[in-house]
Design a protein around this motif. Structure first.
Motif, short mmCIF file in Angstrom:
data_model
loop_
_atom_site.label_atom_id
_atom_site.label_comp_id
_atom_site.label_asym_id
_atom_site.label_seq_id
_atom_site.Cartn_x
_atom_site.Cartn_y
_atom_site.Cartn_z
N GLY A 55 1.90 6.52 -3.50
CA GLY A 55 2.49 7.60 -4.29
C GLY A 55 2.01 7.54 -5.72
N ASN A 56 1.85 6.36 -6.26
CA ASN A 56 1.39 6.21 -7.64
C ASN A 56 -0.03 6.74 -7.80
OD1 ASN A 56 3.79 5.03 -8.26
ND2 ASN A 56 3.02 2.95 -8.23
N THR A 57 -0.89 6.45 -6.86
CA THR A 57 -2.28 6.93 -6.99
C THR A 57 -2.34 8.44 -6.89
OG1 THR A 57 -2.68 6.59 -4.62
CG2 THR A 57 -3.30 4.80 -6.11
N GLN A 58 -1.49 9.01 -6.06
CA GLN A 58 -1.49 10.47 -5.94
C GLN A 58 -0.98 11.11 -7.23
OE1 GLN A 58 0.82 11.14 -2.42
NE2 GLN A 58 -0.92 10.81 -1.05
N SER A 59 0.06 10.55 -7.82
CA SER A 59 0.59 11.13 -9.06
C SER A 59 -0.41 10.93 -10.20
CB SER A 59 1.94 10.50 -9.40
OG SER A 59 1.79 9.10 -9.63
N GLU B 1 0.83 -1.21 0.00
CA GLU B 1 0.00 0.00 0.00
C GLU B 1 0.87 1.25 0.00
OE1 GLU B 1 -4.03 1.19 2.33
OE2 GLU B 1 -2.33 0.61 3.59
N ALA B 2 1.93 1.23 0.80
CA ALA B 2 2.82 2.39 0.86
C ALA B 2 3.52 2.62 -0.48
CB ALA B 2 3.86 2.19 1.96
N SER B 3 3.90 1.54 -1.15
CA SER B 3 4.59 1.71 -2.43
C SER B 3 3.65 2.18 -3.53
CB SER B 3 5.25 0.39 -2.85
OG SER B 3 4.27 -0.57 -3.17
N ALA C 249 -2.21 13.85 -12.41
CA ALA C 249 -2.20 13.85 -13.88
C ALA C 249 -3.62 13.95 -14.43
CB ALA C 249 -1.53 12.59 -14.40
N ILE C 250 -4.55 13.24 -13.83
CA ILE C 250 -5.95 13.30 -14.27
C ILE C 250 -6.52 14.70 -14.04
CG2 ILE C 250 -8.28 12.48 -13.72
CD1 ILE C 250 -7.04 9.72 -13.25
N ASP C 251 -6.17 15.31 -12.91
CA ASP C 251 -6.64 16.68 -12.64
C ASP C 251 -6.10 17.66 -13.67
OD1 ASP C 251 -8.06 15.78 -10.46
OD2 ASP C 251 -6.53 16.39 -8.98
#
Length: 120
Positions: free
Chosen positions: A65-69, A60-62, A73-75
């Protein structure tokens, strides 16, 4: 002979009592082994659960960061599309309003296409 029978009966009763004790000890041993096996299994399950939770937390920790980035990008992409739509709106709104007004104001009176001419 009566004494010998009574002694034989007494010996049989003692042997039966001894056998009952052995059976009782075997039952207690079996019950104790079952309790030990259950507690050992519970310990193993708890250890396995802890290791899987730790693996999940690292996974989950790894990936956090991917979901936030990805969300960022989607925003950005959404904002760019909104800007494009706004620019097209600003560029075409005058022409659309003019076309609508021309259709409403400039009326050409003509007969409906389903209406046939009747000659007198």
């Amino acid at each position: 002979m009566a004494g010998q029978q009574s002694q034989s009966i007494q010996t049989l009763l003692e042997a039966e009592k001894e056998a009952a004790k052995v059976v009782q000890q075997a039952r207690q041993y079996r019950v104790q082994r079952l309790k030990d096996a259950r507690s050992e299994a519970a310990k193993e399950i708890e250890e396995y659960k802890k290791t899987k939770e730790a693996e999940f937390k690292t996974f989950e920790a790894s990936h956090t960061g991917n979901t936030q980035s990805v969300q960022a990008a989607i925003d950005r992409e959404t904002e760019a599309k909104q800007q494009e739509i706004r620019a097209q709106y600003e560029a075409n709104k005058d022409a659309v309003v003019k076309k609508l007004l021309d259709r409403v104001v400039l009326v050409k009176p003509e007969l409906h296409r389903n209406l046939k001419k009747v000659e007198a």
